[in-house]
Every structure is written in structure tokens, then in C-alpha cells.
Design an enzyme around this catalytic site. Structure first.
Site: not given
Ligand code: PHB
Ligand code: APR
Length: 401
Positions: A389, A204, A301, A75, A297
Site C-alpha cells: 500500500y 474500506y 496504485k 495518513h 482503484p
Molecule cells: C480516493 O481518495 O480517491 C481513493 C482512495 C483510495 C483508493 C481509491 C481512491 O483505494
């Protein structure tokens, strides 16, 4: 009691313990792993899925990239959506070409177990009554039971890679460690669904109903999350309610966006917490990964920090075994914690920026929107998000060959 000897005794076959064992083997350092769950259990446990550029690089450089390069999804950015409008943050242009890979943690675990076993590595699964002993003198031991039999591993050092609920951290005598802790008044309800991912990149979203995250595992599997209450019972979330809530929290102002729905294969609720212990070492017991720290989460990280810790520990152990140099071992905790605290800050910041906190005042809520507006419109702010990130740079070059 049956007794064996190795150089490094490792407790826990998660990403931290397995990668440590793999990196050490490449440097000619022997280790033995003990894990209380079965191989199938650890290979199927669904966890996080975002690999920083540095994590991808270390897996590639140490011969673990084959399946990852074939199956992971690369990505170049993420979307942040608020007030019904999406804003993309492009990683390569803001970070000098860095990206992330979406590849489930359990896939990394499968690749690591396969590599260890192919190289003659020793992993004892389904052990019980694990204890770590004598790590404040020069001859530490791990004891455990396997199929009813008592066993002992005598080693030079113990790596406590047994996660947040493991036994290594609590085995350190009281008064040595300081814990820094923050609980959040929300949790994530996560599902794995047989459905086409809603978009090519992660989304998000911030809404007045709470946060949502649209992620994925493959072109046919979606990984989707909803902010919920930590006390929520999963029984109160039938599939229809989950889809309805996901649609509401991801809707765009033009009404054109829909999350593709499909059968839900797994669901669960995870509380959110920030936690760090200092120092990450006592005597000859070194903590790594979730055994020493956990992050909420939102910043993706957790696994990346576990990888960073064991990379630092490997460098220190190599300096010890190759040159008798203990400096790096002495610096292990401080070196890890510099990165850990920056990841804590980033994860806390992403979490507080995106979640609905019922204790917030209308002032806080407007400040939150201003923050989202700033971070999606100022190139300087976007660069800071992107840099964190994709993973902050390491102080020292990759120590493994
Ligand atoms: C996930 O794909 O499980 C995932 C992706 C981004 C995050 C947390 C979990 O910030
Ligand atoms: N004896 C042996 N093994 C144990 C014990 C014990 N007493 N207690 C726990 N374990 C095992 C667990 O079953 C697990 O397989 O230790 C392993 C720890 O692995 P993880 O929890 O995956 O922790 P870590 O390797 O540090 O990886 C961190 O995991 O929780 C996620 O989000 C987190 O992505 C991050 C990653």
C-alpha cells in the site's frame, strides 16, 4: 505546416507527461507537451488521491512539495471493516516508517503545470488531430492542429503519456504489443461531498451489500465510493439512495457509526479493469502511465505507477543524453513491468478480497471472510498489505537531482 524541434515530444499532460517533462528539465533535457484538453479541464478533473511514500518523496526532492506539504493529509494507516467491525493496519510500524499522503491527483497536476510554466516549459493545450509518426526510425515527429493550424514537433523520442484512451498505444502496428486484460463484474460510484470526513483515515468496508470506501480530500470534503453494477445508470442513484447505501455498508455492529452527510458536489460511475500491454515501447515511442496499463482503484496504485514509469524513463534518457548509453532505454519496458505486475497483483487481490461478486459460491464468500480475518490479525499478512500500500521499494535510488 509550422515545425519545431525538441529532444522529447510528450503526448498528454496528465501526471505522467507533466512529471516526465519536469524531471527531464531538471536534467537539462528539453521537452514539449501536447494535450487535447484545456488547462482548466485537466486541473479540475477529479481522479485518485493517494500518494505512496515514494511519490511524495520524488515530488519533494524535485521542488514540488510546497503546497502538497501544506495541504495534503498524511495518513499512518487504513481501516478494513468487515462483519461490522473495524481493524486498523498501521503503516509506519509495519514498513519501517513509511506513510501515505492523501492529495488529489488534480492538485498534483496543478502543481506540475505551475512549475513547468514557471520554468519556461512548453505545454500546448487544446490541440486536436494528434498523431505520432516515424518512431521506428531516428527522427520521430508529433503532428497536431492548434486553432486550425497544422504543426509538427520533430524530436529524438516520443513519450506516449496520453492515458488509456489515447492515440499512442493504438499507433503501434498490430502484432507488436500483447495486451493482458481483466474486466470485473462491478464498478465504483464515486461522490465528492461537502461533508466532514467520517474518520481520520480511509475505511474500506466489506458487506453482504457490497464494498464501500470512505476517503477524503480535505477536512471539509469527503470522497466516498460504493460498489455498483457496471451497467448502472447514475440517474438511478439520487443523493438519498447514495447516503442510505453508504450508511448501510459502513454500519458497525454496535450501531454507533454514521457517515456525516452533506451536499454532493460531483458523482460518477467508473468501471473497473486491469490492463497491461507488453512491451511498453516500440522503436522510439515509449508508453508511460495509463497509456500502458490500468489498475482497478482498490489498491490506489494508478497515479503512483505513472510516477514510477516516468522516473524509470527519466533515468534511461539521462543515461542516453549524458553518456550515449542506450542500455537503460532497452531495459525500460522490463524494468517498469516488474513493478507494474506487482501493482496489478496487489490491486486485483484487494479488489477480489473486498467486493461482493454475485458469481461467488458460499464457499468463496467464506474464504473471502477468512482472508479478511487473516490479513487483519496476522502481523505477517498485515505487513505484506502495508508494504504494497505504501509502495514497494525501488530497485535503484532516485535518479533525479
Ligand atoms: C480516493 O481518495 O480517491 C481513493 C482512495 C483510495 C483508493 C481509491 C481512491 O483505494
Ligand atoms: N492527444 C493529446 N492528449 C491526449 C490525447 C491525445 N490524443 N488523448 C488523451 N490525452 C490526454 C488526456 O486528456 C490526459 O490529460 O492525456 C492525458 C493522460 O492523462 P491521464 O489519463 O491522467 O494518465 P496518466 O498521466 O498516465 O496518469 C495516470 O490517471 O487515470 C488516472 O488512475 C489513473 O491515477 C492514474 C493516472
Amino acid at each position: 505546416m509550422a515545425s519545431t524541434r525538441t529532444q522529447i515530444g510528450i503526448v498528454g499532460a496528465g501526471p505522467a507527461g507533466l512529471l516526465l517533462s519536469h524531471l527531464l528539465a531538471r536534467e537539462g533535457i528539453e521537452s514539449i507537451l501536447v494535450e487535447d484538453r484545456s488547462r482548466t479541464y485537466v486541473e479540475e478533473r477529479i481522479r485518485a488521491g493517494v500518494l505512496e511514500q515514494g511519490t511524495v518523496d520524488i515530488l519533494n526532492q524535485t521542488g514540488l512539495g510546497e503546497r502538497m506539504n501544506r495541504e495534503s493529509l498524511i495518513h499512518d494507516g487504513i481501516e478494513i471493516r468487515f462483519n461490522g467491525t473495524g481493524h486498523r493496519i498501521d503503516f509506519p510500524s509495519l514498513t519501517g516508517g513509511k506513510r501515505i499522503a492523501v492529495y488529489g491527483q488534480h492538485e498534483v497536476v496543478k502543481d506540475l503545470i505551475a512549475a513547468r510554466l514557471a520554468d519556461g516549459g512548453v505545454i500546448h493545450f487544446e490541440v486536436s488531430d494528434v498523431s505520432v509518426n516515424d518512431f521506428t526510425d531516428t527522427a520521430p515527429k508529433i503532428r497536431y492542429r492548434k486553432a486550425g493550424e497544422g504543426n509538427e514537433i520533430a524530436c529524438d523520442f516520443i513519450a506516449g503519456c496520453d492515458g488509456f484512451h489515447g492515440i499512442c498505444r493504438p499507433s503501434i502496428p498490430e502484432g507488436i504489443l500483447t495486451a493482458y486484460d481483466r474486466e470485473y463484474p462491478f464498478a465504483w460510484l464515486g461522490i465528492l461531498a461537502e461533508s466532514t470526513p467520517a474518520a481520520e483515515e480511509l475505511i474500506y468496508t466489506h458487506t453482504d451489500r457490497g464494498f464501500a470506501l470512505l476517503s477524503m480530500r480535505s477536512p471539509t470534503l469527503s470522497r466516498l465510493y460504493l460498489q455498483c453494477n457496471p451497467e448502472d445508470d447514475i440517474a438511478r442513484w439520487p443523493d438519498d439512495r447514495i447516503w442510505e447505501e453508504l450508511q448501510r455498508r459502513t454500519a458497525t455492529a454496535d450501531g454507533a457509526f454514521r457517515v456525516p452527510e452533506g451536499p454532493i458536489l460531483q458523482k460518477g460511475i467508473t468501471p473497473m479493469r486491469s490492463f497491461v500491454v507488453e512491451p511498453m515501447q516500440h522503436g522510439r515511442l515509449y508508453l508511460a502511465g495509463d497509456a500502458a496499463h490500468i489498475v482497478p482503484p482498490t489498491g490506489a496504485k494508478g497515479m503512483n505507477l505513472a510516477v514510477a514509469d516516468v522516473r524509470t524513463l527519466t533515468t534511461a534518457l539521462v543515461a542516453f543524453y549524458k553518456n550515449g548509453d542506450v542500455t537503460r532505454l532497452g531495459e525500460y519496458s522490463a524494468r517498469c513491468l516488474r513493478r507494474v505486475w506487482k501493482a496489478q497483483r496487489f490491486s486485483w487481490w484487494m479488489t477480489t478480497m473486498l467486493h461482493l461478486n454475485r458469481a461467488d459460491s458460499p464457499f468463496d464468500r467464506r474464504r473471502q471472510i477468512a482472508e479478511l480475518d487473516y490479513v487483519t490479525s496476522s502481523e505477517t499478512a498485515m505487513r505484506s498489505l502495508a508494504e504494497n500500500y505504501v509502495g514497494l521499494p525501488f530497485d535503484d535510488p532516485v535518479a533525479v537531482n
